[in-house]
Design a protein around this motif. Structure first.
Motif, PDB file in Angstrom:
ATOM      1  N   TYR A 174       0.840  -1.195   0.000  1.00 33.24           N
ATOM      2  CA  TYR A 174       0.000   0.000   0.000  1.00 33.24           C
ATOM      3  C   TYR A 174       0.880   1.251   0.000  1.00 33.24           C
ATOM      4  N   VAL A 175       0.646   2.099  -0.974  1.00 37.64           N
ATOM      5  CA  VAL A 175       1.462   3.294  -1.181  1.00 37.64           C
ATOM      6  C   VAL A 175       0.599   4.533  -0.973  1.00 37.64           C
ATOM      7  N   LEU A 176       1.114   5.458  -0.185  1.00 34.52           N
ATOM      8  CA  LEU A 176       0.445   6.745   0.022  1.00 34.52           C
ATOM      9  C   LEU A 176       1.004   7.754  -0.974  1.00 34.52           C
ATOM     10  N   ILE A 177       0.112   8.399  -1.716  1.00 35.95           N
ATOM     11  CA  ILE A 177       0.496   9.454  -2.657  1.00 35.95           C
ATOM     12  C   ILE A 177      -0.210  10.733  -2.234  1.00 35.95           C
ATOM     13  N   SER A 178       0.555  11.760  -1.936  1.00 32.15           N
ATOM     14  CA  SER A 178      -0.010  13.040  -1.494  1.00 32.15           C
ATOM     15  C   SER A 178       0.114  14.070  -2.621  1.00 32.15           C
TER      16      SER A 178
ATOM     17  N   LYS B 203       5.038   7.400  -0.364  1.00 27.99           N
ATOM     18  CA  LYS B 203       5.765   6.481   0.521  1.00 27.99           C
ATOM     19  C   LYS B 203       4.964   5.214   0.729  1.00 27.99           C
ATOM     20  N   ILE B 204       5.643   4.201   1.189  1.00 30.30           N
ATOM     21  CA  ILE B 204       4.990   2.931   1.479  1.00 30.30           C
ATOM     22  C   ILE B 204       4.339   3.000   2.856  1.00 30.30           C
ATOM     23  N   LEU B 205       3.075   2.675   2.906  1.00 27.84           N
ATOM     24  CA  LEU B 205       2.346   2.655   4.173  1.00 27.84           C
ATOM     25  C   LEU B 205       2.382   1.294   4.845  1.00 27.84           C
ATOM     26  N   ARG B 206       2.159   0.256   4.060  1.00 27.54           N
ATOM     27  CA  ARG B 206       1.988  -1.065   4.671  1.00 27.54           C
ATOM     28  C   ARG B 206       2.334  -2.150   3.672  1.00 27.54           C
ATOM     29  N   ILE B 207       2.920  -3.214   4.181  1.00 30.06           N
ATOM     30  CA  ILE B 207       3.264  -4.373   3.358  1.00 30.06           C
ATOM     31  C   ILE B 207       2.684  -5.613   4.024  1.00 30.06           C
ATOM     32  N   THR B 208       1.990  -6.422   3.264  1.00 30.72           N
ATOM     33  CA  THR B 208       1.426  -7.639   3.834  1.00 30.72           C
ATOM     34  C   THR B 208       1.198  -8.656   2.724  1.00 30.72           C
ATOM     35  N   HIS B 209       0.515  -9.731   3.050  1.00 26.25           N
ATOM     36  CA  HIS B 209       0.185 -10.763   2.070  1.00 26.25           C
ATOM     37  C   HIS B 209      -1.289 -11.117   2.218  1.00 26.25           C
ATOM     38  N   SER B 210      -1.924 -11.401   1.119  1.00 22.89           N
ATOM     39  CA  SER B 210      -3.359 -11.678   1.128  1.00 22.89           C
ATOM     40  C   SER B 210      -3.707 -12.927   1.931  1.00 22.89           C
ATOM     41  N   LYS B 211      -2.737 -13.836   2.110  1.00 19.11           N
ATOM     42  CA  LYS B 211      -2.982 -15.067   2.864  1.00 19.11           C
ATOM     43  C   LYS B 211      -2.130 -15.121   4.129  1.00 19.11           C
ATOM     44  N   ILE B 212      -1.812 -13.967   4.696  1.00 15.19           N
ATOM     45  CA  ILE B 212      -0.880 -13.952   5.826  1.00 15.19           C
ATOM     46  C   ILE B 212      -1.439 -14.680   7.050  1.00 15.19           C
ATOM     47  N   ASP B 213      -2.755 -14.603   7.274  1.00 12.46           N
ATOM     48  CA  ASP B 213      -3.342 -15.303   8.426  1.00 12.46           C
ATOM     49  C   ASP B 213      -3.206 -16.813   8.270  1.00 12.46           C
ATOM     50  N   GLU B 214      -3.395 -17.287   7.049  1.00 12.49           N
ATOM     51  CA  GLU B 214      -3.247 -18.725   6.780  1.00 12.49           C
ATOM     52  C   GLU B 214      -1.802 -19.162   7.010  1.00 12.49           C
ATOM     53  N   TYR B 215      -0.856 -18.350   6.536  1.00 10.91           N
ATOM     54  CA  TYR B 215       0.559 -18.683   6.716  1.00 10.91           C
ATOM     55  C   TYR B 215       0.959 -18.635   8.188  1.00 10.91           C
ATOM     56  N   ARG B 216       0.400 -17.725   8.943  1.00  9.76           N
ATOM     57  CA  ARG B 216       0.708 -17.643  10.374  1.00  9.76           C
ATOM     58  C   ARG B 216       0.270 -18.914  11.091  1.00  9.76           C
TER      59      ARG B 216
END
Length: 247
Positions: free
Chosen positions: A53-57, A141-154
């Motif tokens: 997720y990228v923030l553009i101002s 700038k970059i706001l957040r980095i994650t994965h669509s299946k992160i809960d499954e991987y956890r």
């Protein structure tokens, strides 16, 4: 026939036997402790982020020409179309205006519109950032980095950590001719994930479990560094397990 003294003696003897029968004889007691073994299991998994997720101002100042937000929005649309990115992946996040002051005097109005753009790969980020910089859009700038299946991987990592603890208990006890019984206690020691971002020669890491609220600037106003790249998100889980030693 019994006389009075005999009757009193019999009564006293009976009462003594009754009192004696009510006493409790303390028994020797001790605590039998269940033999056990404590082991720790850890598992790690690295995954490439697929949600960035990228923030553009966009900034417009009334005392500057050519900085209208409308023209900047048109440039962003052209960038996304040129890269064949879905225009629906960019959303308006915030808008605000403030008075600009110079030497305690009003110098115009500054209007800012924040957009959040969802990207999927590091290459997309690099392409978008380069084109934004060339289009004279300088704040992103970059706001957040994650994965669509992160809960499954956890969940997978937690299960793997518990299995690692069981395997450790088995081979340690096997060395002394014993076997683990049931699990008496299971305590999660740590559960975290590290997304890493490398910007030029400076590599920074988000803090564990808080990267959603963090941001790392790839671009500062007027200063863009190309060639930004990402390392995998590192998921790690550790459990401490107490197993009974089978009798």
């Amino acid at each position: 026939m019994y006389n009075n003294k005999t009757l009193l003696s019999i009564a006293f003897l009976f009462s003594s036997l009754t009192l004696f029968s009510q006493r409790t004889i303390p028994e020797f007691s001790y605590e039998v402790r269940q033999p056990y073994i404590d082991v720790t299991g850890t598992a790690t998994k690295e995954i490439a982020p697929d949600e960035i997720y990228v923030l553009i101002s966009l900034i417009e100042k009334t005392n500057e020409k050519g900085s209208s937000i409308q023209s900047q929005e048109e440039r962003i649309r052209a960038i996304l179309n040129g890269l064949k990115l879905d225009i629906s992946n960019i959303k308006l996040s915030d808008t605000r205006s403030e008075m600009m002051m110079v030497d305690n005097k009003e110098a115009g109005i500054k209007t800012t519109k924040d957009y959040v753009l969802k990207l999927s790969t590091a290459n997309e980020v690099s392409e978008v950032f380069g084109r934004l910089s060339n289009a004279n859009i300088k704040v992103f700038k970059i706001l957040r980095i994650t994965h669509s299946k992160i809960d499954e991987y956890r969940k997978e990592v937690k299960i793997a950590a518990l299995k690692a603890a069981k395997e450790k208990a088995e081979f340690l006890l096997n060395a002394v001719g014993e076997k683990p019984g049931r699990a008496l206690e299971i305590n999660e020691v740590s559960d975290y994930n590290y997304p890493w971002i490398r910007n030029s020669s400076n590599m920074q890491a988000f803090t564990p479990n808080a990267y959603a609220n963090s941001s790392v600037s790839i671009s500062e106003e007027g200063n863009f560094t190309s060639g930004s790249n990402f390392r995998e998100i590192v998921l790690r889980s550790t459990f401490q397990v107490r197993y009974a030693i089978a009798q």
